[in-house]
Structures are given as C-alpha cells and as structure tokens.
Design a protein around this motif. Structure first.
Motif, PDB file in Angstrom:
ATOM      1  N   SER B 134     -11.142   0.503  -3.369  1.00  0.00           N
ATOM      2  CA  SER B 134     -11.178   1.538  -2.350  1.00  0.00           C
ATOM      3  C   SER B 134     -10.063   1.199  -1.370  1.00  0.00           C
ATOM      4  O   SER B 134     -10.116   0.188  -0.683  1.00  0.00           O
ATOM      5  N   LEU B 135      -9.045   2.023  -1.374  1.00  0.00           N
ATOM      6  CA  LEU B 135      -7.830   1.735  -0.618  1.00  0.00           C
ATOM      7  C   LEU B 135      -7.885   2.480   0.713  1.00  0.00           C
ATOM      8  O   LEU B 135      -7.833   3.709   0.741  1.00  0.00           O
ATOM      9  N   GLN B 136      -7.992   1.719   1.783  1.00  0.00           N
ATOM     10  CA  GLN B 136      -8.076   2.367   3.093  1.00  0.00           C
ATOM     11  C   GLN B 136      -6.666   2.569   3.654  1.00  0.00           C
ATOM     12  O   GLN B 136      -5.906   1.612   3.823  1.00  0.00           O
ATOM     13  N   VAL B 137      -6.354   3.814   3.927  1.00  0.00           N
ATOM     14  CA  VAL B 137      -5.019   4.147   4.436  1.00  0.00           C
ATOM     15  C   VAL B 137      -5.177   4.820   5.789  1.00  0.00           C
ATOM     16  O   VAL B 137      -5.817   5.870   5.898  1.00  0.00           O
ATOM     17  N   HIS B 146       5.196   7.364   7.823  1.00  0.00           N
ATOM     18  CA  HIS B 146       4.041   7.923   7.114  1.00  0.00           C
ATOM     19  C   HIS B 146       4.438   8.647   5.824  1.00  0.00           C
ATOM     20  O   HIS B 146       3.752   8.540   4.814  1.00  0.00           O
ATOM     21  N   SER B 147       5.540   9.388   5.872  1.00  0.00           N
ATOM     22  CA  SER B 147       5.927  10.135   4.659  1.00  0.00           C
ATOM     23  C   SER B 147       6.323   9.164   3.536  1.00  0.00           C
ATOM     24  O   SER B 147       6.014   9.392   2.375  1.00  0.00           O
ATOM     25  N   LEU B 148       6.963   8.028   3.927  1.00  0.00           N
ATOM     26  CA  LEU B 148       7.333   7.020   2.932  1.00  0.00           C
ATOM     27  C   LEU B 148       6.078   6.379   2.334  1.00  0.00           C
ATOM     28  O   LEU B 148       6.001   6.134   1.127  1.00  0.00           O
ATOM     29  N   LEU B 149       5.085   6.140   3.188  1.00  0.00           N
ATOM     30  CA  LEU B 149       3.815   5.532   2.731  1.00  0.00           C
ATOM     31  C   LEU B 149       3.146   6.427   1.691  1.00  0.00           C
ATOM     32  O   LEU B 149       2.724   5.957   0.615  1.00  0.00           O
ATOM     33  N   ILE B 150       3.075   7.720   1.991  1.00  0.00           N
ATOM     34  CA  ILE B 150       2.425   8.655   1.067  1.00  0.00           C
ATOM     35  C   ILE B 150       3.206   8.742  -0.251  1.00  0.00           C
ATOM     36  O   ILE B 150       2.629   8.708  -1.340  1.00  0.00           O
ATOM     37  N   GLU B 151       4.533   8.803  -0.125  1.00  0.00           N
ATOM     38  CA  GLU B 151       5.399   8.866  -1.305  1.00  0.00           C
ATOM     39  C   GLU B 151       5.194   7.634  -2.209  1.00  0.00           C
ATOM     40  O   GLU B 151       5.033   7.755  -3.430  1.00  0.00           O
ATOM     41  N   GLN B 152       5.170   6.452  -1.604  1.00  0.00           N
ATOM     42  CA  GLN B 152       5.009   5.204  -2.363  1.00  0.00           C
ATOM     43  C   GLN B 152       3.611   5.120  -3.001  1.00  0.00           C
ATOM     44  O   GLN B 152       3.455   4.655  -4.128  1.00  0.00           O
ATOM     45  N   LEU B 153       2.617   5.561  -2.241  1.00  0.00           N
ATOM     46  CA  LEU B 153       1.242   5.520  -2.740  1.00  0.00           C
ATOM     47  C   LEU B 153       1.092   6.403  -3.981  1.00  0.00           C
ATOM     48  O   LEU B 153       0.516   5.978  -4.993  1.00  0.00           O
ATOM     49  N   ILE B 154       1.646   7.593  -3.912  1.00  0.00           N
ATOM     50  CA  ILE B 154       1.571   8.513  -5.056  1.00  0.00           C
ATOM     51  C   ILE B 154       2.285   7.895  -6.263  1.00  0.00           C
ATOM     52  O   ILE B 154       1.767   7.910  -7.392  1.00  0.00           O
ATOM     53  N   ALA B 155       3.452   7.293  -6.010  1.00  0.00           N
ATOM     54  CA  ALA B 155       4.230   6.680  -7.102  1.00  0.00           C
ATOM     55  C   ALA B 155       3.443   5.545  -7.762  1.00  0.00           C
ATOM     56  O   ALA B 155       3.380   5.465  -8.997  1.00  0.00           O
ATOM     57  N   ILE B 156       2.840   4.682  -6.961  1.00  0.00           N
ATOM     58  CA  ILE B 156       2.085   3.536  -7.510  1.00  0.00           C
ATOM     59  C   ILE B 156       0.868   4.007  -8.308  1.00  0.00           C
ATOM     60  O   ILE B 156       0.566   3.485  -9.379  1.00  0.00           O
ATOM     61  N   MET B 157       0.191   5.019  -7.801  1.00  0.00           N
ATOM     62  CA  MET B 157      -0.987   5.534  -8.514  1.00  0.00           C
ATOM     63  C   MET B 157      -0.576   6.118  -9.867  1.00  0.00           C
ATOM     64  O   MET B 157      -1.264   5.927 -10.870  1.00  0.00           O
ATOM     65  N   GLU B 158       0.565   6.797  -9.877  1.00  0.00           N
ATOM     66  CA  GLU B 158       1.034   7.411 -11.140  1.00  0.00           C
ATOM     67  C   GLU B 158       1.471   6.336 -12.139  1.00  0.00           C
ATOM     68  O   GLU B 158       1.074   6.354 -13.296  1.00  0.00           O
TER      69      GLU B 158
END
Lengths: 184, 268
Positions: B134-137, B146-158
C-alpha cells in the motif's frame, strides 16, 4: 498439555519453596534471594521471576522471563536470564549497596508461519553490562534497580525463503526488582 | 500439602480463564505500517527501510506493507516518510530538492540506507506469492515536483505490472483521479477525515477503497462501506486495545505497528 500460564504459577511456587529446603547446611556467607521484577529493553518489556545466590561480594542469578508488553504476557515470548554481579563494598549492615552486573538473556518468540513451519520459535539473545543499586526496606525485603547497556542478536527463520535472518544492534535495559531474602 | 493444593488450584484457575470464542479473521489482510511498524523503544528498525520491510514479510508473516513515497530532484522514487531528511537520517534539507547521488549517501540514524521503490518492486517480485504494497503518496510537500512524481509512479507501475499487488493511498483526490485516468487498473484508496466524504469521493470517482483511522469508524461504518462495494483499511493500530477494536470491525485491511501482537490476538 500444561500451558504457559500454569507453568508460570507453578514456577512461582517452586522458586519460593525449593531454596528453603536444606537451608540449615548453608554457610553463613551464602545468601539466597528470590525476586519479582520488570524490565524494559530495546527487545521488549518483560516480567521476571527468579532467584539469586550471593557468596560474599559475588552473586549469580537465574530468572524465568515472560513478555508483558501490552499486558498480553502469558501468550507472549518467554525466556531465561542469567546474571553475574559483583558488589565491591557490600555490607549486610548498609541500607544501600551498589553493584555491577553482567547479564545474558535469551528469549523465544513464537513464529507465525504460512510456508516454512519447520521451526516453532525465533530467538533473541541479549548481553548487557550494568550498574545497580539495592535498597533494603526491611530485614529480608529489598528493592533493586539496574541500568544496562549492551548488544542484542535476533535470529529468525524466514517464512518465505527458509534462510536465517540476523539482526543485531546496541541495546539498553532498565530493570527493577523486589527481592526477598529466604535463606542466610 | 495444603500449599501445593492451593497453588495447583490457582494455576488451573488461571489456565481456564483465557477461553474466548474463536473468531475467523482470515479475510483481513495484515499490512505492516512502514514495514514492521514505526520506530519505538522496542522497534529499532527505521520505518520504510529494507530491514523493516523484510522483517514484516519474512519474519512476522504480514500480507503486505504500507510504505511512504518521496521523489528526489532527479525523479528517482524512494520510500521515506518525512518531507525533510534531517532528524531520521545523516542528510539534511528537503527530500525533493536533493539529488539521487546525495540521497544514496544518506544513512538512517538507526542504521541502513534509504530504500528505492524500484528495489522494493524487485525484492517483492523475487518472493512467491508476491506480498502486497500500500503506497502512500502525499502531495503536501512544497519542494516536490508533483507532476514528475505522478509520471514516475505511473511508469514504475507499468514496468513492474504491479496493478494487482500495489495499491495507492492518498488524501489527494486529484492525484487518484489522474492515476485512474492513466490506467483503470490502478487500485486507489482515498483518505479523508470523515467517512461520508470518503464514500462520496469513491462513488463519484470510482476509487476502490477508503483508509480511515481506527478510532474514527465503528463496526456499522465498516459494514456500510463494505455493503456499498468498497474496501476499507484501518490504521492507528498498535496497542492491544487498538488491535482488538480493529479486529472487531472486520475491515478488509489493518495497517498495524505491532504485527506480532496482532497475530497473537488473532490466534487466541
């Protein structure tokens, strides 16, 4: 099968009763005390019950320890503690005696396993050196307190990989006991 | 003889006292809070560190871990709770303003390095079955992009195909909406101070569940959330009283700081 609660009460009875048998033959230099205590270390919070044999300035203690963290003790970890103590200026006539002690303990923690259940307990060992004070309240009753520093080693079997995981680090331990002199 | 009889009776009395009706808690997933729980006098492992996460999963047999996400100025994602490095580590300054090479040199004051999100993904991928995360963001930190964080998170999940074993929890509905827009497979949990607003946010945005403090919800609240088809995770669970209270509510997940005690109580 006897459970840990029953074992605890019976041990209490044995610790109080057994050392008094044959006490007439003991030298006047040997004293035997029993104690109840509570201690907090970086590993856990424990209650303990045990005995100590003192010969002149030296003492050897053995205690059964039981986890009392969150008052759920009788189902928790358990173990044994041994103590060697030296009281350089000890006198029976003094109200306050101070001492140094070397303490070793081993506690067994039940494993909660799903995949590898070949081992029932994980163990934690602690080695501490400390300084303590003993204050006589009545003729046979005293309280003592020690402050210790040392080291701990925790060895656990991984449920997932079956490998042993070791964790160690510095430790601190504070101990308070109520002692009763049962033989002199 | 009388004494022996007395102590034996006392012993039998104590041994008979602890019988309660056994409950079935098999549907509750146990998540270690920050790994094996946050630091305390009896827990010397830094929260979000590899050692703490390893202990939770391999030794304490948790189903998963709840960890906190931070990002550095180069876009590398790390597991770290605080906005600032000082206090818990040898480093200083705001996490988001420091480079990857600087974060790599930082040590926890209690020992160990700061763990990267990708390292966690690799570690959990090596275990079978895969533990849950459970990843708390949080998007409260001003020094984080924030936009970089979301971008990186999506990339790692994929890249790690982690949609079925990693859930994202946040108190920012905007973040969760962006994640859902990126992929409907994201498991999203909203965190808000009151239950009604959480339920409304879930219904409006298609979030999967709710994160609540154990003290803020009742048994009926949990039943209400589950009846609407959402999951509920409870945090703020460490002491014996808190664990017993959380278990009574039968949530879908418990994020616990004392996993060993939780197991002992569940076994009783």
């Amino acid at each position: 099968m006897i459970n840990k609660g029953t074992a605890f009460i019976l041990s209490l009875f044995l610790f109080i009763s057994c050392p008094t048998f044959g006490q007439d033959s003991l030298s006047s230099n040997i004293k035997i005390t029993t104690h109840f205590g509570y201690e907090i270390s970086n590993v856990g919070c424990y209650g303990n019950i045990g005995g100590q044999i003192n010969y002149k300035k030296f003492g050897f203690g053995l205690a059964y320890i039981l986890d009392y963290s969150d008052a759920n003790g009788l189902d928790g970890p358990f173990g044994v503690a041994t103590t060697l103590s030296f009281s350089p200026n000890h006198s029976d006539n003094k109200v306050i005696n101070h001492f140094i002690n070397l303490d070793y303990r081993i506690t067994f923690h039940q494993r909660f396993c799903t995949f590898d259940c070949s081992q029932k307990y994980n163990k934690i060992q602690e080695l501490n050196i400390g300084y303590g004070l003993s204050i006589k309240i009545f003729k046979r009753l005293s309280i003592s307190n020690t402050i210790n520093i040392g080291w701990y080693l925790e060895k656990s079997l991984s449920d997932r990989t079956g490998k042993t995981i070791s964790e160690s680090g510095s430790n601190s331990l504070i101990n308070a006991k109520l002692n009763y002199l049962i033989a002199k | 003889m009388k004494k022996l009889f007395f102590y034996t009776t006392l012993a039998l009395f104590f041994s008979a006292c602890n019988k309660e009706e056994k409950q079935n808690y098999s549907n509750i997933a146990i998540y270690g809070h920050g790994g094996a729980g946050f630091e305390s006098h009896t827990n010397r492992l830094p929260a979000n560190s590899f050692k703490s996460i390893q202990k939770a999963i391999e030794v304490l047999n948790a189903d998963g871990v709840e960890v906190d996400l931070q990002i550095d100025s180069n876009g590398t994602t790390w597991l770290f709770h605080d906005q600032f490095l000082e206090g818990k580590t040898s480093g200083n300054d705001c996490f988001g303003e420091r480079s990857t090479s600087y974060i790599k040199t930082c040590n926890y004051n209690l020992g160990g390095k700061i763990f990267q999100l990708q390292e966690l993904m690799d570690y959990f991928s090596s275990l079978s079955p895969k533990p849950k995360v459970s990843l708390q963001v949080e998007l409260l930190d001003r020094c984080i992009d924030h936009s970089l964080l979301i971008e990186q998170l999506i990339a790692i999940m994929e890249v790690n195909n982690a949609y079925d074993w990693v859930q994202i929890e946040s108190d920012s509905p905007g973040l969760l909406i962006q994640l859902k827009a990126a992929s409907k497979h994201f498991q999203t949990f909203i965190r808000a101070p009151d239950l009604t607003s959480c339920i409304n946010l879930c219904s409006e945005n298609g979030f999967d569940g709710i994160i609540m403090n154990n003290t803020d919800v009742s048994v009926k609240d949990v039943e209400r959330v589950q009846a609407l088809g959402f999951k509920i995770a409870l945090f703020g669970v460490a002491s014996q009283a808190e664990i017993k209270s959380a278990l009574k509510k039968h949530p879908n997940q418990i994020q616990c700081d004392n996993i060993e005690l939780l197991h002992r109580i569940m076994k009783q």
